[in-house]
Design a protein around this motif. Structure first.
Motif, PDB file in Angstrom:
ATOM      1  N   PHE B  20      -0.562   5.403 -10.408  1.00 18.53           N
ATOM      2  CA  PHE B  20      -0.453   4.875  -9.047  1.00 18.53           C
ATOM      3  C   PHE B  20      -1.688   5.226  -8.214  1.00 18.53           C
ATOM      4  CE2 PHE B  20       1.028   5.902  -4.637  1.00 18.53           C
ATOM      5  CZ  PHE B  20       1.076   4.594  -4.191  1.00 18.53           C
ATOM      6  N   TYR B  21      -2.076   6.486  -8.249  1.00 16.36           N
ATOM      7  CA  TYR B  21      -3.214   6.924  -7.441  1.00 16.36           C
ATOM      8  C   TYR B  21      -4.496   6.223  -7.899  1.00 16.36           C
ATOM      9  CZ  TYR B  21      -6.433  10.215  -5.118  1.00 16.36           C
ATOM     10  OH  TYR B  21      -7.421  10.784  -4.366  1.00 16.36           O
ATOM     11  N   ARG B  22      -4.638   6.021  -9.222  1.00 18.94           N
ATOM     12  CA  ARG B  22      -5.819   5.331  -9.737  1.00 18.94           C
ATOM     13  C   ARG B  22      -5.885   3.906  -9.189  1.00 18.94           C
ATOM     14  NH1 ARG B  22      -5.116   6.218 -14.992  1.00 18.94           N
ATOM     15  NH2 ARG B  22      -6.354   8.123 -14.943  1.00 18.94           N
ATOM     16  N   ARG B  23      -4.719   3.241  -9.173  1.00 24.24           N
ATOM     17  CA  ARG B  23      -4.660   1.871  -8.675  1.00 24.24           C
ATOM     18  C   ARG B  23      -5.018   1.813  -7.187  1.00 24.24           C
ATOM     19  NH1 ARG B  23      -2.039  -2.959 -10.634  1.00 24.24           N
ATOM     20  NH2 ARG B  23      -1.284  -1.923 -12.506  1.00 24.24           N
ATOM     21  N   VAL B  24      -4.514   2.788  -6.429  1.00 22.44           N
ATOM     22  CA  VAL B  24      -4.785   2.838  -4.991  1.00 22.44           C
ATOM     23  C   VAL B  24      -6.286   3.061  -4.725  1.00 22.44           C
ATOM     24  CG1 VAL B  24      -4.442   4.301  -2.950  1.00 22.44           C
ATOM     25  CG2 VAL B  24      -2.466   3.534  -4.274  1.00 22.44           C
ATOM     26  N   LEU B  25      -6.864   4.001  -5.473  1.00 21.51           N
ATOM     27  CA  LEU B  25      -8.292   4.317  -5.291  1.00 21.51           C
ATOM     28  C   LEU B  25      -9.193   3.135  -5.644  1.00 21.51           C
ATOM     29  CD1 LEU B  25      -9.244   7.832  -6.671  1.00 21.51           C
ATOM     30  CD2 LEU B  25      -9.315   7.038  -4.331  1.00 21.51           C
ATOM     31  N   ALA B  26      -8.743   2.338  -6.610  1.00 26.65           N
ATOM     32  CA  ALA B  26      -9.564   1.216  -7.061  1.00 26.65           C
ATOM     33  C   ALA B  26      -9.327  -0.025  -6.209  1.00 26.65           C
ATOM     34  CB  ALA B  26      -9.255   0.921  -8.532  1.00 26.65           C
ATOM     35  N   ASP B  27      -8.403   0.048  -5.265  1.00 30.75           N
ATOM     36  CA  ASP B  27      -8.034  -1.113  -4.445  1.00 30.75           C
ATOM     37  C   ASP B  27      -8.980  -1.196  -3.239  1.00 30.75           C
ATOM     38  OD1 ASP B  27      -6.877  -2.928  -2.711  1.00 30.75           O
ATOM     39  OD2 ASP B  27      -4.824  -2.335  -3.215  1.00 30.75           O
ATOM     40  N   ASP B  28      -9.863  -2.197  -3.256  1.00 26.41           N
ATOM     41  CA  ASP B  28     -10.890  -2.301  -2.205  1.00 26.41           C
ATOM     42  C   ASP B  28     -10.301  -2.445  -0.803  1.00 26.41           C
ATOM     43  OD1 ASP B  28     -12.905  -2.068  -4.020  1.00 26.41           O
ATOM     44  OD2 ASP B  28     -13.184  -4.229  -4.285  1.00 26.41           O
ATOM     45  N   ARG B  29      -9.057  -2.904  -0.705  1.00 27.89           N
ATOM     46  CA  ARG B  29      -8.458  -3.072   0.618  1.00 27.89           C
ATOM     47  C   ARG B  29      -8.219  -1.728   1.305  1.00 27.89           C
ATOM     48  NH1 ARG B  29      -3.325  -6.521  -1.211  1.00 27.89           N
ATOM     49  NH2 ARG B  29      -3.410  -4.897  -2.811  1.00 27.89           N
ATOM     50  N   ILE B  30      -8.006  -0.673   0.495  1.00 24.19           N
ATOM     51  CA  ILE B  30      -7.607   0.613   1.084  1.00 24.19           C
ATOM     52  C   ILE B  30      -8.445   1.808   0.626  1.00 24.19           C
ATOM     53  CG2 ILE B  30      -5.214   0.097   1.674  1.00 24.19           C
ATOM     54  CD1 ILE B  30      -4.367   0.890  -1.093  1.00 24.19           C
ATOM     55  N   SER B  31      -9.325   1.601  -0.358  1.00 24.74           N
ATOM     56  CA  SER B  31     -10.004   2.764  -0.954  1.00 24.74           C
ATOM     57  C   SER B  31     -10.838   3.548   0.060  1.00 24.74           C
ATOM     58  CB  SER B  31     -10.861   2.334  -2.139  1.00 24.74           C
ATOM     59  OG  SER B  31     -11.865   1.451  -1.707  1.00 24.74           O
ATOM     60  N   GLU B  32     -11.358   2.856   1.105  1.00 23.52           N
ATOM     61  CA  GLU B  32     -12.223   3.569   2.062  1.00 23.52           C
ATOM     62  C   GLU B  32     -11.473   4.709   2.765  1.00 23.52           C
ATOM     63  OE1 GLU B  32     -12.946   1.749   5.951  1.00 23.52           O
ATOM     64  OE2 GLU B  32     -11.937  -0.045   5.216  1.00 23.52           O
ATOM     65  N   PHE B  33     -10.148   4.598   2.861  1.00 21.80           N
ATOM     66  CA  PHE B  33      -9.397   5.668   3.520  1.00 21.80           C
ATOM     67  C   PHE B  33      -9.389   6.956   2.686  1.00 21.80           C
ATOM     68  CE2 PHE B  33      -7.525   1.872   5.509  1.00 21.80           C
ATOM     69  CZ  PHE B  33      -7.718   2.202   6.839  1.00 21.80           C
ATOM     70  N   PHE B  34      -9.775   6.829   1.417  1.00 23.52           N
ATOM     71  CA  PHE B  34      -9.749   8.001   0.532  1.00 23.52           C
ATOM     72  C   PHE B  34     -11.133   8.586   0.283  1.00 23.52           C
ATOM     73  CE2 PHE B  34      -6.017   5.485  -0.352  1.00 23.52           C
ATOM     74  CZ  PHE B  34      -5.012   6.434  -0.306  1.00 23.52           C
ATOM     75  N   HIS B  81      -2.736  -2.623   5.289  1.00 22.52           N
ATOM     76  CA  HIS B  81      -2.976  -1.496   4.387  1.00 22.52           C
ATOM     77  C   HIS B  81      -1.666  -0.958   3.838  1.00 22.52           C
ATOM     78  CE1 HIS B  81      -6.514  -1.285   7.298  1.00 22.52           C
ATOM     79  NE2 HIS B  81      -7.015  -1.713   6.155  1.00 22.52           N
ATOM     80  N   PHE B  82      -0.671  -0.870   4.705  1.00 18.81           N
ATOM     81  CA  PHE B  82       0.648  -0.397   4.262  1.00 18.81           C
ATOM     82  C   PHE B  82       1.184  -1.326   3.167  1.00 18.81           C
ATOM     83  CE2 PHE B  82       5.174   0.237   4.287  1.00 18.81           C
ATOM     84  CZ  PHE B  82       5.331   1.583   4.552  1.00 18.81           C
ATOM     85  N   GLU B  87       2.447  -2.767  -2.496  1.00 21.20           N
ATOM     86  CA  GLU B  87       2.160  -3.703  -3.584  1.00 21.20           C
ATOM     87  C   GLU B  87       1.631  -2.955  -4.811  1.00 21.20           C
ATOM     88  OE1 GLU B  87      -0.304  -7.064  -2.238  1.00 21.20           O
ATOM     89  OE2 GLU B  87      -1.230  -6.970  -4.238  1.00 21.20           O
ATOM     90  N   ASP B  88       0.720  -1.995  -4.575  1.00 16.58           N
ATOM     91  CA  ASP B  88       0.177  -1.198  -5.682  1.00 16.58           C
ATOM     92  C   ASP B  88       1.271  -0.387  -6.367  1.00 16.58           C
ATOM     93  OD1 ASP B  88      -2.382  -2.117  -5.312  1.00 16.58           O
ATOM     94  OD2 ASP B  88      -3.000  -0.448  -4.034  1.00 16.58           O
ATOM     95  N   LEU B  89       2.188   0.109  -5.560  1.00 14.72           N
ATOM     96  CA  LEU B  89       3.301   0.881  -6.121  1.00 14.72           C
ATOM     97  C   LEU B  89       4.158  -0.014  -7.015  1.00 14.72           C
ATOM     98  CD1 LEU B  89       5.029   3.384  -6.369  1.00 14.72           C
ATOM     99  CD2 LEU B  89       6.063   2.874  -4.154  1.00 14.72           C
TER     100      LEU B  89
END
Lengths: 319, 121
Positions: B20-34, B81-82, B87-89
């Protein structure tokens, strides 16, 4: 009614209450989050081993330090608890046995510390008699004698300890504390591919980890990618060459920003590692050195498929 | 059987968190928050989030959720973003072979945090 000690305070808990809840109810401030044993915000130290649910998911280093999840441990199971301090390890005397300047800005320092056990990849805190303390990774290869601590010291012009270390003589006394850190060889199967990526004095722990893995008979490939500003400043080549000659599954390459000589390659060690290993599923990775490189490598290795628990990172922040 | 038990409890959380975390980090829509966060600490937070979304034990209050995300809301965290996280989950659980019905239940639990995460309480 269970009673335990929190530092100097006697805490009266209620039956079946957790340590965290008892402390909060008694007005102590303890950082906490999920209160379900997952987020690890509420770690405290215990004077005795608690095991089971109270230490679930903690790594070996934390367990060795007596850490436990205060939201999970019941008050009746503890006797004496405290905030987790880094300095619960004893302070040991260390005497300088040799010094060698190996590049413009790196000093190899060897110290004799009686009753010391080598801890490949982990770091110690070195304290000068005047009280200045800095962390250094241990470079001692695993086959060296038990009392030898080898350190790679990056000399920072004007650095409070660097300036004194340059003037150090054989026989000078220091103290050390440690070992600390999570960057050390762990393998359940002994056949994973291992990537060692780093720069500058990051070579110290990476080399030490490689010797540990190889001497313990690791069968997977071990590839080391070493970054340096220039070829002239990349040191420790002989040691790396010896290791590759002795062990067919070990390979090291040097990557420089500019002024490449011999077989050195221009470019980032991380980019080279990624090109050769596009899929890192099942890999173990050790990352040591410049903070920018270490953080980028941590993310790239993770996105390339390595589990976060298989990525050990140690960013060398200049003090 | 609770949702948490149906999904496989804390072992299922452990098996899911990396994916899950890998998918979130690779998601350009939200990765900047990390960017710049400590990845190990962040993974522990993702685990706490998954435990909660799986219907497992947790003591997060709406106020905790609001406080924990206030710095991100200040940087522009919004409904898009939410939605991306939910969706990633869902995609992670689908990849792991979880049924659409259970994925719907997990999404519904996550949904209960929307207003507090986005600071609208």
């Amino acid at each position: 009614m269970p009673v335990f000690w929190f530092e100097d305070h006697e805490i009266k808990a209620e039956d079946a209450e957790t340590v965290l809840s008892a402390l909060l109810r008694n007005g102590f401030s303890v950082k906490n989050g999920c209160q379900a044993g997952a987020c690890q915000s509420c770690l405290l130290g215990s004077s005795k081993s608690l095991g089971e649910a109270a230490q679930r998911g903690l790594d070996d280093d934390l367990i060795a330090r007596g850490a436990f999840l205060s939201c999970q441990a019941k008050a009746e199971t503890v006797t004496r608890v405290s905030r987790l301090a880094d300095d619960i390890l004893p302070t040991l005397p260390a005497v300088v046995t040799s010094m060698k300047r190996v590049s413009t800005d790196v000093l190899l320092l060897a110290l004799d510390v009686p009753n010391w056990k080598p801890s490949p990849g982990r770091f110690i805190r070195l304290t000068h008699p005047n009280g200045v303390t800095r962390p250094y990774s241990v470079a001692t290869p695993v086959w060296e004698s038990n009392s030898l601590v080898q350190l790679h010291v990056r000399l920072i012009p004007g650095g409070e300890l660097s300036d004194r270390l340059v003037q150090t003589k054989v026989g000078d006394s220091f103290t050390i504390q440690g070992p600390y850190g999570k960057c050390y060889y762990r393998s359940a199967k002994g056949d994973e591919n291992i990537l060692l990526i780093g720069s500058g004095t990051g070579i110290a722990p990476l080399y030490s980890i490689a010797t540990d893995a190889l001497e313990r008979g690791h069968r997977g490939k071990i590839n080391l990618y070493f970054g340096s500003a220039t070829s002239a400043r990349a040191y420790f080549r002989e040691e790396l060459d010896e290791l590759s000659q002795k062990y067919p599954n070990f390979r090291a390459s040097v990557h420089v920003d500019a002024d490449a000589e011999g077989s050195d390659l221009i470019g980032s060690p991380l980019t080279a590692a990624q090109l050769e290993h596009p899929n890192m599923d099942g890999y173990k990775a050790y990352l040591c050195g410049h903070p920018g490189l270490v953080r980028a490598a941590q993310k790239r290795c993770y996105l390339a498929g390595a589990n976060l628990s298989d990525i050990s990172a140690d960013a060398f922040e200049a003090a | 059987m609770t949702l948490f038990e149906k999904l496989g409890g804390s072992a299922a959380v452990d098996a899911t968190v990396d994916k899950f975390y890998r998918r979130v980090l690779a998601d350009d829509r939200i990765s900047e928050f990390f960017d710049g966060v400590d990845m190990v600490q962040q993974a522990a937070k993702q685990k706490a989030f998954l435990t909660m979304a799986f219907g497992g034990p947790n003591n997060y209050t709406a106020q905790d959720m609001k406080n924990g995300h206030a710095h991100l809301v200040a940087r522009g965290l919004n409904d898009d973003h939410f939605n991306a996280v939910v969706e990633d989950l869902g995609a992670t659980l689908k990849e792991m072979g979880v049924s659409d019905e259970l994925i719907g239940e997990v999404a519904a639990v996550a949904e209960t945090t929307r207003e507090s995460v986005l600071g609208r309480i």
